[in-house]
Design a protein around this motif. Structure first.
Motif, PDB file in Angstrom:
ATOM      1  N   GLN A  48       0.827  -1.205   0.000  1.00 52.56           N
ATOM      2  CA  GLN A  48       0.000   0.000   0.000  1.00 52.56           C
ATOM      3  C   GLN A  48       0.865   1.261   0.000  1.00 52.56           C
ATOM      4  O   GLN A  48       0.562   2.242  -0.697  1.00 52.56           O
ATOM      5  N   HIS A  52       0.796   4.003  -3.089  1.00 50.64           N
ATOM      6  CA  HIS A  52       0.495   5.442  -2.973  1.00 50.64           C
ATOM      7  C   HIS A  52       1.650   6.305  -3.466  1.00 50.64           C
ATOM      8  O   HIS A  52       1.430   7.336  -4.109  1.00 50.64           O
ATOM      9  N   ARG A  55       1.792   6.381  -7.353  1.00 47.32           N
ATOM     10  CA  ARG A  55       0.722   7.132  -7.987  1.00 47.32           C
ATOM     11  C   ARG A  55       0.755   8.622  -7.665  1.00 47.32           C
ATOM     12  O   ARG A  55      -0.021   9.389  -8.225  1.00 47.32           O
ATOM     13  N   ALA A  56       1.644   9.025  -6.799  1.00 48.07           N
ATOM     14  CA  ALA A  56       1.780  10.450  -6.450  1.00 48.07           C
ATOM     15  C   ALA A  56       2.587  11.172  -7.524  1.00 48.07           C
ATOM     16  O   ALA A  56       3.421  10.560  -8.190  1.00 48.07           O
ATOM     17  N   LEU A  66       1.629  10.860   3.265  1.00 49.47           N
ATOM     18  CA  LEU A  66       1.614   9.405   3.159  1.00 49.47           C
ATOM     19  C   LEU A  66       0.931   8.803   4.391  1.00 49.47           C
ATOM     20  O   LEU A  66       0.111   7.885   4.270  1.00 49.47           O
ATOM     21  N   ARG A  69      -2.829   9.194   3.998  1.00 51.03           N
ATOM     22  CA  ARG A  69      -3.400   8.269   3.010  1.00 51.03           C
ATOM     23  C   ARG A  69      -3.513   6.850   3.543  1.00 51.03           C
ATOM     24  O   ARG A  69      -4.399   6.104   3.150  1.00 51.03           O
TER      25      ARG A  69
END
Length: 155
Positions: A48, A52, A55-56, A66, A69
Motif C-alpha cells: 500500500q 500510494h 501514484r503520487a 503518506l 493516506r
C-alpha cells in the motif's frame, strides 16, 4: 408524496456492519500479506505504501501526506519506511526550499517490484470479490470512502 430518503441504520445494525467490516478487513490483510509475502517479499502494508508513492506526482509524497493516506501516524510511517529504505525500494528526499520537509520517494527498484506485485494484488482482489458485480461494488466503495474520510488523520 412518499419520502425516498433512505432510513438510517439503528445502532445494532450499524455495529453489526462495523464488526463484519473489521473481520473482512482482517481476512483481506491476512490473505494479501500471505500472497504478496510469498511471491514478492512484501507485506500488504508495504504494498500500500509503494502503491500510494507510485501514484503520487513525481513518485513522492511528504511523510505526513503518506501517513494520512494510509491512516497511520507520522511515527508509524517512519517505522514502515525504514526497512523499505534499507532494501532500496524507497528513498528519502529533502525539500530544497524547506529543510523541515521530507519526502518519501519510490525508487526504480520499488517501481519494478510494485509492477510485479500489482498483478498479484489485482488477481487476489478479483478472487476475493469475484462473486460481486461492479454495480454492487460501486456503492460499497463509496460507503468505505466516506467511512475512511471520517477517520482522524492522526489515527
Amino acid at each position: 408524496m412518499t419520502d425516498h430518503t433512505p432510513a438510517l441504520p439503528d445502532g445494532a445494525s450499524a455495529l453489526d456492519f462495523c464488526l463484519r467490516l473489521a473481520r473482512a478487513q482482517a481476512v483481506l490483510v491476512r490473505r494479501f500479506d500471505s500472497m504478496l509475502g510469498n511471491l514478492h517479499g512484501l507485506s500488504f502494508g508495504d504494498y500500500q505504501l509503494l502503491f500510494h508513492l507510485q501514484r503520487a506526482p513525481g513518485g513522492r509524497l511528504r511523510r505526513i501526506d503518506l501517513a494520512e493516506r494510509l491512516a497511520l501516524t507520522a511515527s508509524g510511517i517512519t517505522r514502515s519506511l525504514i526497512p523499505l529504505e534499507k532494501i532500496g525500494l524507497v528513498a528519502r528526499q529533502a525539500d530544497a526550499r524547506d529543510a523541515r520537509v521530507g519526502y518519501a520517494v519510490i525508487t526504480a527498484a520499488g517501481q519494478s517490484l510494485l509492477s510485479d506485485a500489482d498483478a498479484t494484488a489485482q488477481a487476489l482482489g478479483q478472487e476475493l470479490l469475484g462473486s460481486a458485480s461492479a454495480q454492487q461494488l460501486a456503492p460499497l466503495s463509496m460507503l468505505l470512502g466516506a467511512i475512511a474520510g471520517k477517520l482522524p488523520a492522526s489515527g
